[in-house]
Motif scaffolding. Structure first.
Motif, PDB file in Angstrom:
ATOM      1  N   LEU A 105       0.827  -1.212   0.000  1.00  0.00           N
ATOM      2  CA  LEU A 105       0.000   0.000   0.000  1.00  0.00           C
ATOM      3  C   LEU A 105       0.855   1.252   0.000  1.00  0.00           C
ATOM      4  CD1 LEU A 105      -2.971  -0.506   2.476  1.00  0.00           C
ATOM      5  CD2 LEU A 105      -3.034  -0.031   0.026  1.00  0.00           C
ATOM      6  N   SER A 106       1.875   1.243   0.831  1.00  0.00           N
ATOM      7  CA  SER A 106       2.675   2.446   0.942  1.00  0.00           C
ATOM      8  C   SER A 106       3.453   2.706  -0.350  1.00  0.00           C
ATOM      9  CB  SER A 106       3.545   2.331   2.192  1.00  0.00           C
ATOM     10  OG  SER A 106       4.862   2.621   1.934  1.00  0.00           O
ATOM     11  N   ARG A 107       3.913   1.609  -0.994  1.00  0.00           N
ATOM     12  CA  ARG A 107       4.606   1.763  -2.271  1.00  0.00           C
ATOM     13  C   ARG A 107       3.644   2.324  -3.327  1.00  0.00           C
ATOM     14  NH1 ARG A 107       6.809  -3.359  -2.288  1.00  0.00           N
ATOM     15  NH2 ARG A 107       5.108  -4.066  -3.611  1.00  0.00           N
ATOM     16  N   LEU A 108       2.448   1.754  -3.343  1.00  0.00           N
ATOM     17  CA  LEU A 108       1.443   2.194  -4.315  1.00  0.00           C
ATOM     18  C   LEU A 108       1.154   3.684  -4.157  1.00  0.00           C
ATOM     19  CD1 LEU A 108      -0.881   1.381  -6.405  1.00  0.00           C
ATOM     20  CD2 LEU A 108      -2.354   1.406  -4.393  1.00  0.00           C
ATOM     21  N   LEU A 109       0.955   4.096  -2.896  1.00  0.00           N
ATOM     22  CA  LEU A 109       0.593   5.496  -2.675  1.00  0.00           C
ATOM     23  C   LEU A 109       1.744   6.433  -3.003  1.00  0.00           C
ATOM     24  CD1 LEU A 109      -1.705   5.189   0.428  1.00  0.00           C
ATOM     25  CD2 LEU A 109      -2.330   5.707  -1.924  1.00  0.00           C
ATOM     26  N   SER A 110       2.976   6.015  -2.711  1.00  0.00           N
ATOM     27  CA  SER A 110       4.057   6.949  -3.047  1.00  0.00           C
ATOM     28  C   SER A 110       4.238   7.021  -4.560  1.00  0.00           C
ATOM     29  CB  SER A 110       5.355   6.645  -2.298  1.00  0.00           C
ATOM     30  OG  SER A 110       5.811   5.382  -2.628  1.00  0.00           O
ATOM     31  N   GLU A 111       4.022   5.907  -5.262  1.00  0.00           N
ATOM     32  CA  GLU A 111       4.089   5.973  -6.730  1.00  0.00           C
ATOM     33  C   GLU A 111       2.959   6.841  -7.285  1.00  0.00           C
ATOM     34  OE1 GLU A 111       4.624   2.365  -9.026  1.00  0.00           O
ATOM     35  OE2 GLU A 111       5.899   1.527  -7.441  1.00  0.00           O
ATOM     36  N   PHE A 112       1.802   6.747  -6.625  1.00  0.00           N
ATOM     37  CA  PHE A 112       0.661   7.540  -7.097  1.00  0.00           C
ATOM     38  C   PHE A 112       0.921   9.033  -6.891  1.00  0.00           C
ATOM     39  CE2 PHE A 112      -3.513   9.551  -6.712  1.00  0.00           C
ATOM     40  CZ  PHE A 112      -4.021   9.215  -7.955  1.00  0.00           C
ATOM     41  N   ILE A 113       1.518   9.362  -5.758  1.00  0.00           N
ATOM     42  CA  ILE A 113       1.838  10.769  -5.489  1.00  0.00           C
ATOM     43  C   ILE A 113       2.847  11.277  -6.533  1.00  0.00           C
ATOM     44  CG2 ILE A 113       3.005  12.299  -3.840  1.00  0.00           C
ATOM     45  CD1 ILE A 113       1.641  10.560  -1.634  1.00  0.00           C
ATOM     46  N   ASP A 114       3.818  10.420  -6.868  1.00  0.00           N
ATOM     47  CA  ASP A 114       4.771  10.768  -7.926  1.00  0.00           C
ATOM     48  C   ASP A 114       4.053  11.082  -9.228  1.00  0.00           C
ATOM     49  OD1 ASP A 114       7.151  10.614  -6.708  1.00  0.00           O
ATOM     50  OD2 ASP A 114       7.806   8.734  -7.624  1.00  0.00           O
ATOM     51  N   PHE A 115       3.076  10.248  -9.545  1.00  0.00           N
ATOM     52  CA  PHE A 115       2.350  10.396 -10.808  1.00  0.00           C
ATOM     53  C   PHE A 115       1.465  11.634 -10.791  1.00  0.00           C
ATOM     54  CE2 PHE A 115      -1.873   9.612 -12.683  1.00  0.00           C
ATOM     55  CZ  PHE A 115      -1.533   9.713 -14.020  1.00  0.00           C
ATOM     56  N   PHE A 230       0.198   2.676 -21.324  1.00  0.00           N
ATOM     57  CA  PHE A 230       0.535   3.973 -20.722  1.00  0.00           C
ATOM     58  C   PHE A 230      -0.561   4.467 -19.775  1.00  0.00           C
ATOM     59  CE2 PHE A 230       3.255   3.905 -24.504  1.00  0.00           C
ATOM     60  CZ  PHE A 230       4.473   4.266 -23.933  1.00  0.00           C
ATOM     61  N   ASP A 231      -1.682   3.728 -19.701  1.00  0.00           N
ATOM     62  CA  ASP A 231      -2.763   4.119 -18.789  1.00  0.00           C
ATOM     63  C   ASP A 231      -2.346   3.879 -17.340  1.00  0.00           C
ATOM     64  OD1 ASP A 231      -4.269   4.638 -20.974  1.00  0.00           O
ATOM     65  OD2 ASP A 231      -5.620   2.916 -20.758  1.00  0.00           O
ATOM     66  N   PRO A 232      -2.711   4.797 -16.445  1.00  0.00           N
ATOM     67  CA  PRO A 232      -2.392   4.555 -15.046  1.00  0.00           C
ATOM     68  C   PRO A 232      -3.074   3.279 -14.546  1.00  0.00           C
ATOM     69  CG  PRO A 232      -3.642   6.606 -15.298  1.00  0.00           C
ATOM     70  CD  PRO A 232      -3.318   6.121 -16.659  1.00  0.00           C
ATOM     71  N   PHE A 233      -2.373   2.528 -13.751  1.00  0.00           N
ATOM     72  CA  PHE A 233      -2.841   1.284 -13.114  1.00  0.00           C
ATOM     73  C   PHE A 233      -2.948   0.109 -14.065  1.00  0.00           C
ATOM     74  CE2 PHE A 233      -4.734   4.661 -10.411  1.00  0.00           C
ATOM     75  CZ  PHE A 233      -3.943   4.431  -9.297  1.00  0.00           C
ATOM     76  N   TYR A 234      -2.570   0.296 -15.327  1.00  0.00           N
ATOM     77  CA  TYR A 234      -2.596  -0.862 -16.217  1.00  0.00           C
ATOM     78  C   TYR A 234      -1.305  -1.656 -16.001  1.00  0.00           C
ATOM     79  CZ  TYR A 234      -2.969  -3.973 -20.090  1.00  0.00           C
ATOM     80  OH  TYR A 234      -3.052  -5.120 -20.829  1.00  0.00           O
ATOM     81  N   THR A 235      -1.427  -2.858 -15.513  1.00  0.00           N
ATOM     82  CA  THR A 235      -0.239  -3.662 -15.265  1.00  0.00           C
ATOM     83  C   THR A 235      -0.499  -5.134 -15.505  1.00  0.00           C
ATOM     84  OG1 THR A 235       1.442  -4.301 -13.623  1.00  0.00           O
ATOM     85  CG2 THR A 235      -0.766  -3.832 -12.785  1.00  0.00           C
ATOM     86  N   LYS A 236       0.556  -5.827 -15.977  1.00  0.00           N
ATOM     87  CA  LYS A 236       0.474  -7.270 -16.117  1.00  0.00           C
ATOM     88  C   LYS A 236       1.595  -7.904 -15.299  1.00  0.00           C
ATOM     89  CE  LYS A 236      -1.738  -8.613 -20.303  1.00  0.00           C
ATOM     90  NZ  LYS A 236      -1.516  -9.263 -21.609  1.00  0.00           N
ATOM     91  N   ARG A 237       2.246  -7.079 -14.493  1.00  0.00           N
ATOM     92  CA  ARG A 237       3.388  -7.562 -13.733  1.00  0.00           C
ATOM     93  C   ARG A 237       2.947  -7.856 -12.311  1.00  0.00           C
ATOM     94  NH1 ARG A 237       7.328  -5.267 -10.935  1.00  0.00           N
ATOM     95  NH2 ARG A 237       6.450  -3.184 -11.213  1.00  0.00           N
ATOM     96  N   LYS A 238       3.333  -9.025 -11.808  1.00  0.00           N
ATOM     97  CA  LYS A 238       2.975  -9.382 -10.437  1.00  0.00           C
ATOM     98  C   LYS A 238       3.589  -8.353  -9.500  1.00  0.00           C
ATOM     99  CE  LYS A 238       2.857 -13.371  -7.375  1.00  0.00           C
ATOM    100  NZ  LYS A 238       3.553 -12.773  -6.198  1.00  0.00           N
ATOM    101  N   GLY A 239       2.777  -7.751  -8.652  1.00  0.00           N
ATOM    102  CA  GLY A 239       3.289  -6.731  -7.739  1.00  0.00           C
ATOM    103  C   GLY A 239       3.441  -5.369  -8.402  1.00  0.00           C
ATOM    104  N   GLY A 240       3.012  -5.253  -9.661  1.00  0.00           N
ATOM    105  CA  GLY A 240       3.151  -3.984 -10.376  1.00  0.00           C
ATOM    106  C   GLY A 240       2.070  -2.990  -9.979  1.00  0.00           C
ATOM    107  N   SER A 241       2.352  -1.706 -10.218  1.00  0.00           N
ATOM    108  CA  SER A 241       1.369  -0.671  -9.906  1.00  0.00           C
ATOM    109  C   SER A 241       0.743  -0.126 -11.181  1.00  0.00           C
ATOM    110  CB  SER A 241       2.045   0.476  -9.158  1.00  0.00           C
ATOM    111  OG  SER A 241       2.949   1.125 -10.047  1.00  0.00           O
TER     112      SER A 241
END
Ligand SMILES: Nc1ncnc2c1ncn2[C@@H]1O[C@H](COP(=O)(O)OP(=O)(O)O)[C@@H](O)[C@H]1O
Ligand SMILES: [Mg+2]
Length: 282
Positions: A105-115, A230-241
């Motif tokens: 969660l914390s990783r996700l939120l910091s990446e989101f803040i970056d974005f 390039f869409d936000p939250f589009y991922t196919k990687r395990k653990g990806g954001s």
């Protein structure tokens, strides 16, 4: 010029004029047609607002969705631990789950803040070559790419006109993706070059573009996915954001550059960045 209306709010008027050519001497008569386009304008503004709100709603829904699952796991684990009816072995599993999901969660939120907080800072002239090396140095420390071979080719200086910090982050994301998808034993090839061809001019003044291509020998990208990566939250990687390429895209847009995926002959993926260059002052 005055209009007689009961409504005191301002009107937006469109005007179109026509000159009527006359054969006889004297000034040509002119007709002017005034049209009340207030409603048209209001409708357009409302459509624009709807579009903006639609995009905000879609992004918020995705973010909420991403937060929901880890939060539910944490909640359930905490409830089980609090009930005091958990076997000793399970207790450790639950504790690890809480730590793991909180970190996610914390990783996700910091990446989101970056974005979401991405903002173009002051631009400067700098060589993108050393910046690639810097970003690569950081990527190489990442545990997931320890067995990946990175090779960099560059000839001469490749000065760009941009925000160094933002471009550092974009390059980091692309280099990390390439390594993650290449996987153990895989190879990533980075090329930095200057394009001088006619027609490619991102600097707006007879300058040139700098091209950075990052190619890996991983599984490549499905044609069906190309429109969405390039869409936000589009991922196919395990653990990806799914936020890495969204950051890349926003950064490149802010630079009036472009980023695209090129087909590679034998599988793999090649991401190309075109950045506005600057003529070197001699
Ligand atoms: N080098 C690559 N090779 C194959 N697929 C890729 C590559 N880079 C990105 N992708 C695809 O684009 C998706 C989004 O990437 P990104 O935005 O960096 O998010 P994440 O890395 O968190 O998945 C990836 O999950 C993957 O499906
Ligand atoms: Mg990524």
């Amino acid at each position: 010029f005055r209009t007689a209306t009961l409504d005191p709010s301002p009107l937006t008027l469109g005007v179109s004029t026509t000159v009527l050519e006359r054969e006889s001497p004297g000034p040509n008569p002119v007709t002017a047609i005034f049209q009340d386009i207030t409603d048209v304008e209001r409708l357009e503004e409302s459509n624009r607002r709807n579009e903006r709100l639609g995009a905000v709603a879609a992004l918020s829904a995705s973010l909420a969705h991403e937060i929901k699952n880890p939060l539910a796991s944490i909640q359930s684990a905490v409830e089980q631990l609090a009930s005091g009816r958990v076997a000793a072995g399970d207790e450790r599993v639950l504790r690890n789950l809480i730590v793991g999901q909180s970190q996610r969660l914390s990783r996700l939120l910091s990446e989101f803040i970056d974005f979401s907080g991405l903002e173009m800072g002051p631009r400067s002239d700098f060589d993108v070559g050393p910046l690639v090396d810097e970003a690569l140095g950081l990527v190489r420390q990442h545990p997931e790419v320890q067995e990946v071979k990175y090779r960099v080719h560059r000839q001469g200086a490749a000065p760009v006109w941009g925000d160094r910090d933002l471009l550092h982050r974009a390059l980091f994301n692309l280099l990390l993706n390439a390594g993650q998808f290449a996987g153990d034993g895989g190879t990533v090839l980075v090329e930095v070059s200057v394009l001088n061809h006619d027609g490619i001019d991102l600097s707006g003044g007879g300058g040139y573009a700098v091209r950075v291509s990052i190619e890996d020998d991983g599984p490549g990208i499905d044609a069906n996915d190309l429109g969405r990566i390039f869409d936000p939250f589009y991922t196919k990687r395990k653990g990806g954001s799914g936020l890495g390429l969204a950051v890349v895209h926003r950064t490149v847009e802010a630079h009036d550059g472009s980023v695209y995926v090129e087909p590679v002959a034998d599988g793999g993926a090649r991401f190309v960045l075109l950045l506005p260059g600057r003529r070197q002052t001699s």
